[in-house]
Design a protein around this motif. Structure first.
Motif, PDB file in Angstrom:
ATOM      1  N   GLU A 179      21.803 -42.739   5.738  1.00 46.33           N
ATOM      2  CA  GLU A 179      22.754 -43.505   6.281  1.00 46.33           C
ATOM      3  C   GLU A 179      22.407 -44.342   7.161  1.00 46.33           C
ATOM      4  O   GLU A 179      21.617 -44.461   8.174  1.00 46.33           O
ATOM      5  N   GLU A 209      28.429 -36.316  -5.645  1.00 51.72           N
ATOM      6  CA  GLU A 209      28.640 -34.969  -5.091  1.00 51.72           C
ATOM      7  C   GLU A 209      28.753 -33.861  -6.112  1.00 51.72           C
ATOM      8  O   GLU A 209      28.802 -32.598  -5.655  1.00 51.72           O
ATOM      9  N   THR A 211      37.785 -35.594  -2.895  1.00 45.87           N
ATOM     10  CA  THR A 211      36.312 -35.316  -2.476  1.00 45.87           C
ATOM     11  C   THR A 211      36.243 -36.219  -1.409  1.00 45.87           C
ATOM     12  O   THR A 211      34.751 -36.203  -0.794  1.00 45.87           O
ATOM     13  N   TYR A 212      36.855 -37.325  -1.124  1.00 42.06           N
ATOM     14  CA  TYR A 212      36.465 -38.197  -0.111  1.00 42.06           C
ATOM     15  C   TYR A 212      37.258 -37.920   1.215  1.00 42.06           C
ATOM     16  O   TYR A 212      37.148 -38.792   2.166  1.00 42.06           O
ATOM     17  N   ASN A 229      32.119 -35.537  -1.210  1.00 42.54           N
ATOM     18  CA  ASN A 229      31.640 -36.958  -1.169  1.00 42.54           C
ATOM     19  C   ASN A 229      31.717 -37.284   0.351  1.00 42.54           C
ATOM     20  O   ASN A 229      30.544 -37.606   1.049  1.00 42.54           O
ATOM     21  N   LEU A 230      32.756 -37.127   1.164  1.00 41.70           N
ATOM     22  CA  LEU A 230      32.819 -37.503   2.532  1.00 41.70           C
ATOM     23  C   LEU A 230      33.709 -36.429   3.270  1.00 41.70           C
ATOM     24  O   LEU A 230      34.774 -35.979   2.862  1.00 41.70           O
ATOM     25  N   ALA A 231      32.877 -35.861   4.065  1.00 42.41           N
ATOM     26  CA  ALA A 231      33.557 -34.752   4.921  1.00 42.41           C
ATOM     27  C   ALA A 231      35.061 -35.102   5.566  1.00 42.41           C
ATOM     28  O   ALA A 231      35.654 -34.315   5.679  1.00 42.41           O
ATOM     29  N   PRO A 260      31.629 -41.606   7.675  1.00 43.78           N
ATOM     30  CA  PRO A 260      30.473 -41.382   6.881  1.00 43.78           C
ATOM     31  C   PRO A 260      29.079 -40.521   7.381  1.00 43.78           C
ATOM     32  O   PRO A 260      28.244 -39.865   7.135  1.00 43.78           O
ATOM     33  N   ILE A 302      28.345 -34.813   8.684  1.00 44.36           N
ATOM     34  CA  ILE A 302      27.432 -34.428   7.740  1.00 44.36           C
ATOM     35  C   ILE A 302      28.414 -33.091   7.170  1.00 44.36           C
ATOM     36  O   ILE A 302      28.027 -32.501   5.910  1.00 44.36           O
ATOM     37  N   ARG A 333      28.961 -32.440   3.163  1.00 43.04           N
ATOM     38  CA  ARG A 333      28.776 -33.459   2.432  1.00 43.04           C
ATOM     39  C   ARG A 333      27.386 -33.071   1.420  1.00 43.04           C
ATOM     40  O   ARG A 333      26.732 -32.422   1.859  1.00 43.04           O
ATOM     41  N   TYR A 334      27.716 -33.825   0.217  1.00 43.28           N
ATOM     42  CA  TYR A 334      26.764 -33.195  -0.862  1.00 43.28           C
ATOM     43  C   TYR A 334      25.240 -33.534  -0.539  1.00 43.28           C
ATOM     44  O   TYR A 334      24.222 -32.763  -1.033  1.00 43.28           O
TER      45      TYR A 334
END
Length: 231
Positions: free
Chosen positions: A24, A90, A156-157, A181-183, A188, A191, A214-215
């Motif tokens: 990232e 994810e 998931t976001y 996908n996003l904790a 972002p 983690i 996060r995935y």
């Protein structure tokens, strides 16, 4: 149980490393403090509750004896992964998660390859808490299971929304882990995160008693993110 909790927490504080962004453009970090601060803002009474628990823990740590740290019995903890996905990256494979459980067990057994990187102050308390994590073999109804569920949702976001889907299995029998996908929506760099026991002690908080990852969590901190959040 306090003995085991202390050994686990002390062990994984020792594996903390400087934050280095890999995939990232933002710096990755654990979202625990961010989530705790948000909960206190929404429920100010939790602040005193958490401070009381913290004092109790510190008092225990002061009198902790390594000679009384554990029994010879190994504790096996069933865990279940709830993959909340929107047909994106994810939606990871079963084998991916099986591999991560194996890596986490290595950390808990002090068998990880980067053990030499432990912070010097913690070298004298490295130990094996006699805990093994395994994917659940039976669901709450007694049916055979892979220990992995999949739910398609835009939740998931945002990890909190994923936990609000009602996917949690009974927390007194399983460790619930959410792959998203996003904790944290808009963050972002987060983690993963988990809430301290004092924040989820009420029965109404059962859905929030779990770990959000996060995935792509294995890409950070030498693969120790999962073990850190469990600890």
């Amino acid at each position: 149980m306090y003995n085991i909790y202390f050994l686990i927490i002390a062990s994984f504080l020792a594996f903390s490393n400087p934050l280095i962004a890999q995939e990232e453009s933002v710096e990755p970090f654990c979202g625990n403090l961010l989530i705790e601060r948000k909960m206190i803002e929404e429920n100010p009474e939790l602040k005193e509750k958490f401070e009381t628990l913290d004092k109790e823990f510190n008092a225990f740590a002061d009198q902790f004896s390594m000679a009384n740290k554990m029994t010879p019995d190994t504790v096996i903890i069933p865990l279940v992964f709830h993959i909340v996905h929107n047909n994106g990256p994810e939606n990871v494979s079963n084998q991916f998660l099986i591999d991560q459980v194996a890596i986490m067990n290595e950390y808990f057994m002090a068998a990880n390859e980067n053990l030499d990187d432990i912070i010097e102050d913690f070298e004298d308390i490295i130990g094996n808490p006699q805990i093994i994590f395994r994917l659940a073999q039976y669901d709450p109804q007694g049916n055979c299971t892979s220990g992995i569920t999949r739910t398609q949702s835009t939740a998931t976001y945002n990890g909190d929304e994923a936990q609000d889907l009602g996917l949690n299995w009974p927390r007194n029998k399983y460790l619930n882990v959410y792959i998203v996908n996003l904790a944290v929506n808009g963050e972002p760099g987060v983690i993963g995160y988990s809430r301290p026991p004092s924040f989820v002690s009420d029965p109404s908080d059962a859905d929030l008693d779990g770990i959000v990852l996060r995935y792509n969590f294995p890409n950070y901190f030498d693969g120790s993110v999962f073990a850190h959040e469990v600890a």
